[in-house]
Design an enzyme around this catalytic site. Structure first.
Site, PDB file in Angstrom:
ATOM      1  CB  SER A   1       2.879  41.768 -10.257  1.00  0.00           C
ATOM      2  OG  SER A   1       1.784  42.099  -9.455  1.00  0.00           O
TER       3      SER A   1
ATOM      4  CG  ASP B   1      -4.291  28.573 -16.800  1.00  0.00           C
ATOM      5  OD1 ASP B   1      -3.248  28.076 -17.240  1.00  0.00           O
ATOM      6  OD2 ASP B   1      -4.531  28.708 -15.585  1.00  0.00           O
TER       7      ASP B   1
ATOM      8  CE  LYS C   1       4.380  41.842  -5.965  1.00  0.00           C
ATOM      9  NZ  LYS C   1       2.912  41.768  -6.103  1.00  0.00           N
TER      10      LYS C   1
END
Length: 452
Positions: free
Chosen positions: A292, A303, A317
């Site tokens: 999460s 990224d 998740k």
């Protein structure tokens, strides 16, 4: 009379929610009424014919819980006790053993133990099944019942029977309950490298990470050569704190986006200007217990090319839960959105794949203990791009670079191989310029949303 009023109230609620503007909607409305009639018939039969008298509140609560359980593993109804427990957990202090657990096939399964708690010190691990509490079988009960039994007066003992996949015999451990006062962030310096361990994303976690960076600088009298951000076995927490932690390391650009049911229902969160580490090399450690909010941070730094993700594939998740109060003491925890990393990836099911896969070979059970992830949960949300990626199977493959035995590691004084490998890598990265983030974006403030 009471049941008639209840039936009419439910019907009126359905009428208010389903506008009969077309024949199709009218037909759907009729089907809903028929289903509600069937529900009331069952309700009445149970009230009148069940072998023991049962009160209406118990039946209605069970019906609500069953409705939400049919959606996904993370949507649930929070009664007075559950609501209070959730609030104390996100505030960082609660009583118990320090376990994050879920229910799978009527069995209590460990997601992750919290560091420096009775469960962690006893060696309980992600993927373990808790079968008995004080010798009493808990299989087939509810998760709430099991959690309540594990909690109790600080200083009192409780015996847990654990089944660990890969081991022939159950493990029995006796733990002493404590007040779990979680300090969400811990730091240390190893070989001129700042190591920041985030245990949970509760209130003030982002501010505590900033404070940890300042403390590391003061302890060294200068900036470290780099940082290791340790998110292993971190089950998540608050979305706004995940955004805050990511912002500590990012100069600019998108951190995460969340997308709801409607096509245009998109909310994006961006970094504010200012990297607290001034571009120092960063390694993010993750494992199958990183879920999460942990995955939001790891995905953002990965990224944005700001940090190197190392360890093992994370939990997977990729959904956001919003807490919707129903009264002063009850609430609905409902999955309302999926979140996406800056490049548009959903981590649902597949998790964050590390840039460098490093197994925890200092754990004697790492080869035999199965990895437990979101994709193993019943009724988990399916990734829009199916997570049947062959790379998911790479977790079980041996890497010849990591062939040392636990005995060999002990001789070298290495008790945490992943952390040791990360600090060794930081030493090499320290002389390599970190590429600037490729994505720029408008600054924005994060809205606090529960994403545990």
């Amino acid at each position: 009379m009471k049941s008639v009023l209840l039936r009419n109230a439910i019907a009126l609620g359905a009428l208010a929610l389903i506008p009969a503007t077309t024949a199709a909607l009218a037909e759907a409305e009729g089907n809903s009424y028929a289903a509600l009639d069937e529900f009331m018939d069952v309700f009445q039969k149970v009230r009148s014919d069940y072998v023991e008298k049962v009160d209406d509140e118990t039946l209605i609560k069970g019906a609500i819980s069953g409705m939400l359980a049919s959606l996904d593993p993370h949507s649930s109804f929070l009664d007075t006790n559950d609501f209070a427990n959730l609030r104390t957990q996100t505030e960082g202090s609660y009583g118990g053993l320090g376990l994050s657990v879920t229910m799978e096939d009527s069995a209590v399964k460990v997601i992750a133990p919290t560091e420096d708690t009775p469960a962690f010190r006893a060696g309980i691990k992600a993927g373990d099944y808790i079968t008995h509490l004080d010798g009493e079988l808990i299989y087939g009960g509810t998760l709430d019942e099991a959690v309540q039994k594990m909690r109790g007066k600080p200083g009192t003992p409780i015996k847990l029977t654990i089944v660990r996949p890969g081991r022939d015999k159950p493990i029995e451990v006796t733990l002493v309950r404590e007040i779990i006062d979680i300090k969400p962030v811990k730091w240390q310096v190893k070989d001129n490298i700042g190591v920041i361990k985030i245990i949970s994303f509760s209130n003030q976690t982002g501010a505590d990470v900033k404070s940890a960076i300042n403390s590391i600088n003061k302890s060294l009298g200068r900036r470290p050569v780099g940082y290791v951000l340790d998110l292993r076995s971190n089950p998540g927490g608050l979305l706004d704190e995940a955004v805050s932690v990511s912002d500590v390391f990012l100069e600019r650009g998108e951190i995460v986006s969340q997308r709801g049911r409607q096509k245009g229902d998109i909310e994006r969160y961006y970094a504010k200007s200012g990297d607290d580490t001034q571009g120092a090399p960063v390694i993010v450690l993750v494992d199958n217990g990183s879920a999460s909010a942990s995955e939001i941070v790891a995905g953002a730094l990965q990224d944005q090319h700001r940090g190197l993700v190392m360890g093992e594939r994370s939990f997977g998740k990729g959904s956001v839960q919003t807490l919707l109060p129903l009264s002063a003491t009850t609430a609905l925890r409902l999955t309302t959105a999926r979140y996406y990393t800056p490049s548009g990836r959903s981590v649902q099911e597949g998790g964050i794949k590390p840039d460098i896969r490093v197994p925890q070979i200092s754990d004697p059970d790492y080869k035999t203990r199965p990895k437990f992830r979101e994709s193993d949960l019943r009724r988990h949300l399916i990734n829009e791009i199916k997570a049947n990626d062959p790379t998911l199977e790479e977790d079980a493959k041996e890497d010849p670079r990591f062939a040392m035995t636990t005995e060999e590691l002990k001789k070298k004084g290495i008790d945490d191989f992943q952390l040791w490998y990360a600090t060794q890598t930081i030493g090499r990265l320290a002389t390599t310029p970190v590429p600037a983030a490729k994505t720029a974006g408008t600054k924005g403030a994060a809205k606090k949303v529960a994403s545990r």
